[in-house]
Design a protein around this motif. Structure first.
Motif, PDB file in Angstrom:
ATOM      1  N   ASN A 110      -9.636   8.141  10.989  1.00  0.00           N
ATOM      2  CA  ASN A 110      -8.751   9.312  11.067  1.00  0.00           C
ATOM      3  C   ASN A 110      -7.611   9.146  12.064  1.00  0.00           C
ATOM      4  O   ASN A 110      -6.784  10.055  12.211  1.00  0.00           O
ATOM      5  N   ARG A 111      -7.559   8.025  12.763  1.00  0.00           N
ATOM      6  CA  ARG A 111      -6.495   7.825  13.754  1.00  0.00           C
ATOM      7  C   ARG A 111      -5.144   7.794  13.050  1.00  0.00           C
ATOM      8  O   ARG A 111      -5.039   7.344  11.906  1.00  0.00           O
ATOM      9  N   GLU A 112      -4.141   8.308  13.724  1.00  0.00           N
ATOM     10  CA  GLU A 112      -2.809   8.388  13.132  1.00  0.00           C
ATOM     11  C   GLU A 112      -1.770   8.450  14.244  1.00  0.00           C
ATOM     12  O   GLU A 112      -1.953   9.173  15.220  1.00  0.00           O
ATOM     13  N   LYS A 113      -0.723   7.689  14.086  1.00  0.00           N
ATOM     14  CA  LYS A 113       0.348   7.705  15.084  1.00  0.00           C
ATOM     15  C   LYS A 113       0.928   9.116  15.199  1.00  0.00           C
ATOM     16  O   LYS A 113       1.151   9.790  14.201  1.00  0.00           O
ATOM     17  N   GLY A 189      -7.388   8.953  21.089  1.00  0.00           N
ATOM     18  CA  GLY A 189      -5.938   8.880  20.982  1.00  0.00           C
ATOM     19  C   GLY A 189      -5.435   7.491  21.320  1.00  0.00           C
ATOM     20  O   GLY A 189      -6.202   6.610  21.727  1.00  0.00           O
ATOM     21  N   TRP A 190      -4.138   7.309  21.171  1.00  0.00           N
ATOM     22  CA  TRP A 190      -3.525   6.008  21.414  1.00  0.00           C
ATOM     23  C   TRP A 190      -3.349   5.784  22.915  1.00  0.00           C
ATOM     24  O   TRP A 190      -2.911   6.677  23.637  1.00  0.00           O
ATOM     25  N   LYS A 191      -3.703   4.592  23.352  1.00  0.00           N
ATOM     26  CA  LYS A 191      -3.605   4.276  24.773  1.00  0.00           C
ATOM     27  C   LYS A 191      -2.166   4.435  25.273  1.00  0.00           C
ATOM     28  O   LYS A 191      -1.944   4.922  26.382  1.00  0.00           O
ATOM     29  N   ARG A 211      -8.835  19.012  29.002  1.00  0.00           N
ATOM     30  CA  ARG A 211      -7.900  19.775  28.167  1.00  0.00           C
ATOM     31  C   ARG A 211      -6.472  19.717  28.717  1.00  0.00           C
ATOM     32  O   ARG A 211      -5.501  19.763  27.955  1.00  0.00           O
ATOM     33  N   GLU A 212      -6.354  19.629  30.032  1.00  0.00           N
ATOM     34  CA  GLU A 212      -5.021  19.519  30.637  1.00  0.00           C
ATOM     35  C   GLU A 212      -4.344  18.229  30.199  1.00  0.00           C
ATOM     36  O   GLU A 212      -3.124  18.200  29.978  1.00  0.00           O
ATOM     37  N   LEU A 213      -5.131  17.152  30.068  1.00  0.00           N
ATOM     38  CA  LEU A 213      -4.588  15.898  29.534  1.00  0.00           C
ATOM     39  C   LEU A 213      -4.037  16.134  28.135  1.00  0.00           C
ATOM     40  O   LEU A 213      -2.910  15.715  27.817  1.00  0.00           O
ATOM     41  N   GLY A 214      -4.810  16.816  27.293  1.00  0.00           N
ATOM     42  CA  GLY A 214      -4.355  17.101  25.943  1.00  0.00           C
ATOM     43  C   GLY A 214      -3.115  17.973  25.905  1.00  0.00           C
ATOM     44  O   GLY A 214      -2.243  17.804  25.045  1.00  0.00           O
ATOM     45  N   GLU A 215      -3.007  18.893  26.853  1.00  0.00           N
ATOM     46  CA  GLU A 215      -1.827  19.770  26.904  1.00  0.00           C
ATOM     47  C   GLU A 215      -0.579  18.998  27.277  1.00  0.00           C
ATOM     48  O   GLU A 215       0.505  19.270  26.744  1.00  0.00           O
ATOM     49  N   ARG A 216      -0.716  18.002  28.148  1.00  0.00           N
ATOM     50  CA  ARG A 216       0.446  17.147  28.455  1.00  0.00           C
ATOM     51  C   ARG A 216       0.800  16.248  27.269  1.00  0.00           C
ATOM     52  O   ARG A 216       1.970  15.964  27.018  1.00  0.00           O
ATOM     53  N   LEU A 217      -0.207  15.789  26.537  1.00  0.00           N
ATOM     54  CA  LEU A 217       0.061  15.012  25.325  1.00  0.00           C
ATOM     55  C   LEU A 217       0.831  15.857  24.312  1.00  0.00           C
ATOM     56  O   LEU A 217       1.784  15.376  23.681  1.00  0.00           O
ATOM     57  N   MET A 218       0.447  17.125  24.171  1.00  0.00           N
ATOM     58  CA  MET A 218       1.155  18.008  23.239  1.00  0.00           C
ATOM     59  C   MET A 218       2.571  18.297  23.726  1.00  0.00           C
ATOM     60  O   MET A 218       3.501  18.409  22.924  1.00  0.00           O
ATOM     61  N   ASN A 219       2.756  18.401  25.049  1.00  0.00           N
ATOM     62  CA  ASN A 219       4.106  18.571  25.589  1.00  0.00           C
ATOM     63  C   ASN A 219       4.970  17.353  25.283  1.00  0.00           C
ATOM     64  O   ASN A 219       6.193  17.464  25.142  1.00  0.00           O
ATOM     65  N   LEU A 220       4.325  16.197  25.189  1.00  0.00           N
ATOM     66  CA  LEU A 220       5.020  14.952  24.845  1.00  0.00           C
ATOM     67  C   LEU A 220       5.448  14.939  23.383  1.00  0.00           C
ATOM     68  O   LEU A 220       6.342  14.185  22.994  1.00  0.00           O
ATOM     69  N   GLY A 221       4.820  15.783  22.574  1.00  0.00           N
ATOM     70  CA  GLY A 221       5.127  15.827  21.147  1.00  0.00           C
ATOM     71  C   GLY A 221       3.997  15.302  20.282  1.00  0.00           C
ATOM     72  O   GLY A 221       4.132  15.221  19.052  1.00  0.00           O
ATOM     73  N   ILE A 222       2.871  14.948  20.917  1.00  0.00           N
ATOM     74  CA  ILE A 222       1.707  14.479  20.181  1.00  0.00           C
ATOM     75  C   ILE A 222       0.961  15.691  19.614  1.00  0.00           C
ATOM     76  O   ILE A 222       0.689  16.648  20.333  1.00  0.00           O
ATOM     77  N   LYS A 223       0.639  15.657  18.339  1.00  0.00           N
ATOM     78  CA  LYS A 223      -0.079  16.751  17.693  1.00  0.00           C
ATOM     79  C   LYS A 223      -1.583  16.469  17.724  1.00  0.00           C
ATOM     80  O   LYS A 223      -2.008  15.335  17.907  1.00  0.00           O
ATOM     81  N   SER A 224      -2.369  17.519  17.539  1.00  0.00           N
ATOM     82  CA  SER A 224      -3.824  17.357  17.529  1.00  0.00           C
ATOM     83  C   SER A 224      -4.367  17.543  16.122  1.00  0.00           C
ATOM     84  O   SER A 224      -3.838  18.326  15.335  1.00  0.00           O
ATOM     85  N   LYS A 225      -5.412  16.797  15.818  1.00  0.00           N
ATOM     86  CA  LYS A 225      -6.056  16.879  14.502  1.00  0.00           C
ATOM     87  C   LYS A 225      -7.526  17.258  14.692  1.00  0.00           C
ATOM     88  O   LYS A 225      -8.236  16.648  15.488  1.00  0.00           O
ATOM     89  N   GLN A 226      -7.985  18.262  13.961  1.00  0.00           N
ATOM     90  CA  GLN A 226      -9.331  18.782  14.102  1.00  0.00           C
ATOM     91  C   GLN A 226     -10.347  17.949  13.303  1.00  0.00           C
ATOM     92  O   GLN A 226     -10.213  17.778  12.092  1.00  0.00           O
TER      93      GLN A 226
END
Length: 293
Positions: A110-113, A189-191, A211-226
């Protein structure tokens, strides 16, 4: 040496009985091209001895990253473990989470850029946590609802996490109201993306630091997949002596600031912002550092 397709980081602290069960679960994986990095937040000698005693029986490479015990410093040891990962794709879980046989394969497939994957867990009571043996893990009995019910598991909608596959799991992933956040017990996620935000904030202790790590990833433009109904792990019960409201409140304030300011980079992460030589050597995005100045 062949580079693994996935680096699996497993955090632990003085929980040898649970860690042993977890390591056996990775020996039962359907996908073999992975390594395991143990992020050890200052465990006693017994943890090192357990890992060494199991090495000859494990089908995967294992690296034990340890630092001295200075209280709850999970974020710091996870950052150290990230630097040891050989793969360009990272899966994070905990030393109290038994992985179903398709766990690593599910994350890999399920990994995706441009995305990170968000899984959940199925929490077991202490009575069943203690009952699970190596054979139960290898034979996957511990993921069988009938077996679990015979040991006292009660009926619940959450049981769908254990028996959902294919279209059913995809449907449940789609309709679940749970946010697809970065969960330290079951996310990947991608290293390069994790490096881009400088890993976890080491000033954060228990309570939402993942979760704070994930929030910074989303601020970067990375989306999350459930994938909470696809990537399944069993959470073994335990006490949380490190849990305290002061830490939770502090982390809540940091997370609020991260979301409000759309922060990407943390100055308190894998590398020091001023250590440009190390940033360059580890291929950190110098441009991101400059943007945060």
């Amino acid at each position: 040496m062949k580079i693994p397709n996935i680096s699996v980081i497993i955090s632990t602290y003085n929980a040898e009985d649970w860690l042993e069960k977890v390591l056996w679960s990775y020996n039962a994986q359907s996908f073999a091209a992975f390594e395991v990095i143990i992020a050890d937040d200052g465990s006693r000698e017994a943890t090192r001895k357990l890992i060494e005693s199991m090495r000859p029986y494990l089908d995967f490479d294992i690296v034990h990253v340890w630092h001295e015990d200075h209280g709850f410093q999970k974020s710091k040891i996870l950052n150290k473990a990230l630097l040891e990962c050989k793969s360009d794709y990272i899966l994070m879980s905990d030393g109290d989470c038994i992985a179903r046989a398709d766990f690593v394969e599910t994350h890999f497939c399920n990994r995706e850029k441009g995305y990170f994957l968000s899984g959940g867990y199925y929490k077991l009571p202490m009575s069943i946590s203690k009952l699970i043996t190596r054979k139960d893990i290898i034979d996957q009995n511990c993921f069988d609802l009938n077996w679990l019910k015979s040991k006292g598991l009660k009926s619940s909608f959450k049981n769908n996490k254990l028996n959902s596959k294919g279209l059913k799991s995809k449907l449940l992933n789609f309709i679940t109201p749970t946010n697809a956040s970065w969960n330290g017990h079951n996310s990947s996620g991608w290293k390069s993306d994790i490096y881009h935000v400088n890993g976890l904030d080491v000033t954060m202790q228990y309570g939402g630091q993942d979760r704070e790590l994930g929030e910074r990833l989303m601020n970067l433009g990375i989306k999350s997949k459930q994938i909470r109904y696809s990537a399944v792990c069993l959470h073994l019960d335990h006490d949380r002596g490190y849990k305290n409201e002061a830490s939770i409140e502090k982390n809540r304030a940091i997370r609020h600031h991260t979301k409000k300011t759309k922060k990407i980079w943390t100055d308190n992460g894998i590398v020091d912002t001023n250590d440009i030589d190390k940033i360059t050597k580890l291929h950190f995005p110098k441009k991101t550092v400059e943007l945060q100045d």
